[in-house]
Scaffold this active site. Sequence first.
Site, short mmCIF file in Angstrom:
data_model
loop_
_atom_site.label_atom_id
_atom_site.label_comp_id
_atom_site.label_asym_id
_atom_site.label_seq_id
_atom_site.Cartn_x
_atom_site.Cartn_y
_atom_site.Cartn_z
CG ASP A 1 -14.30 16.96 14.40
OD1 ASP A 1 -13.97 15.86 13.91
OD2 ASP A 1 -13.79 18.04 14.04
CD GLN B 1 -9.99 5.32 10.07
OE1 GLN B 1 -10.51 4.48 10.79
NE2 GLN B 1 -9.63 5.06 8.83
NE ARG C 1 -5.42 -1.08 8.12
CZ ARG C 1 -4.78 -1.13 9.28
NH1 ARG C 1 -4.29 -2.26 9.73
NH2 ARG C 1 -4.61 -0.03 10.01
CE LYS D 1 -2.61 1.42 3.57
NZ LYS D 1 -3.73 1.49 4.53
#
Lengths: 254, 254
Positions: B165, B144, B116, B73
């Site tokens: 956030d 994420q 992932r 990757k």
Amino acid sequence: MAENNLLYLSQADVVAAGISMAEIIDALEVAFRAKGEGRTEMPPKPGVHPGGGNNFIHAMPAYIPDLKSAGVKWVSGFPENYKQGLPYISGLLIYNDIATGLPLAVMDCVWITAKRTGAASAVAARRLARPESSVMGMLGCGVQGRSHAEAFQVLFPLQKIMAYDKDPAAAQRYAEEVGKNLGIEIVPVKTPREAVSGCDIVVTAGPILKVPHATIQAGWLDEEPSPRWWTTIPSGAGTPWHRPPSSAPTTCLS
Amino acid sequence: MAENNLLYLSQADVVAAGISMAEIIDALEVAFRAKGEGRTEMPPKPGVHPGGGNNFIHAMPAYIPDLKSAGVKWVSGFPENYKQGLPYISGLLIYNDIATGLPLAVMDCVWITAKRTGAASAVAARRLARPESSVMGMLGCGVQGRSHAEAFQVLFPLQKIMAYDKDPAAAQRYAEEVGKNLGIEIVPVKTPREAVSGCDIVVTAGPILKVPHATIQAGWLDEEPSPRWWTTIPSGAGTPWHRPPSSAPTTCLS
């Protein structure tokens, strides 16, 4: 990267760009100079080894601010591939936008790797070999044997190449093809020593093996005036083993 | 690789493959087990840093014999990209034939990376968090934050997420979108502490910055029975900071 608009350049596309060996040699010199003067990021290349043996796939990331270039080459070398009619070296090169990190293009890296490796040795020889060098010894008559002959002809008045390969038929094909392409004399020889003795420049252009099948022995190179010395260039392939300008030959181990 | 027949899977193609989060979690567990038991090649990832600051492009090569898989990757993270409406993370994944080293496919890695990373934290939490965990704190409401919520919902009976956030509008959008998608209550909060206290599981899902903008302070997590301990998983992103199954919360730093 927007959907479905990745630029892919196949090997044919890369070749069609029409970049000459002389241009590649000059571009490499710019990059090597930047590296030597500490203006690049080029971390050590990690690799994986599916199937073990001499197989490898290496990741070669680099960032050259001078050229506004960043990318990675992911290149494999599987020495047994020839048994299936497949190339020893294969892989891709990803080129990135240095302002955003986005991938801009994916290129087949086979032609690029072949040309770059010959050109890297030529950059070294330009600084280290006698400019009038005309007889070259070639150990290994595959892709790199061809790339090195092409690159060295750009810089030296080559008249003859002594060509050795562990497969005599490969040396014969090399003699016919490269002799015709470069317009010089190619002499296929039966032993490594014949491709070393009497040469101005010696290139080894075989695969990277844990147990080398042909090694240059002490005493094979022509005699030279003292002092004798050699050094290496800190790059994976194309590491030259050379001597200062003198009547002695320059040896490039690729 | 023959000419012009490289398989390229755009992000849309990758999404269309229809792989579920539950499948990703299970596949990761197979890969992590192989890694833990010494049956993988996964060298340390090198990187380059165009523009300096927090920018990176990392090469992540791996070979997993158990899965007959090898590849790399090449993924970038440019934290300022959002100012141009571009993603923080972008990149490609090259998948190779382990028998010949030839590249078989190039895939956009953005969706794969997002899923992932959430799944990796979930694998850790499956072993380390209390199975009945229902309240999660989320620090960071971007890609994420979404991936982690999706992954943790696969494994835990989530009822509520406290969402923080640094951009309050991002937390508000997250609350509306994720609340609708997952069918659970999302509470946008104004301080990191509110996304930590009273939670069973805490996830940090911000970019990798040299100077973190929000840090969990000692004393914020709920009290727990002794002994108190934590550990880390040797993976880049998705490093969990956890505690053993108990009444205490599990914290995953991603």
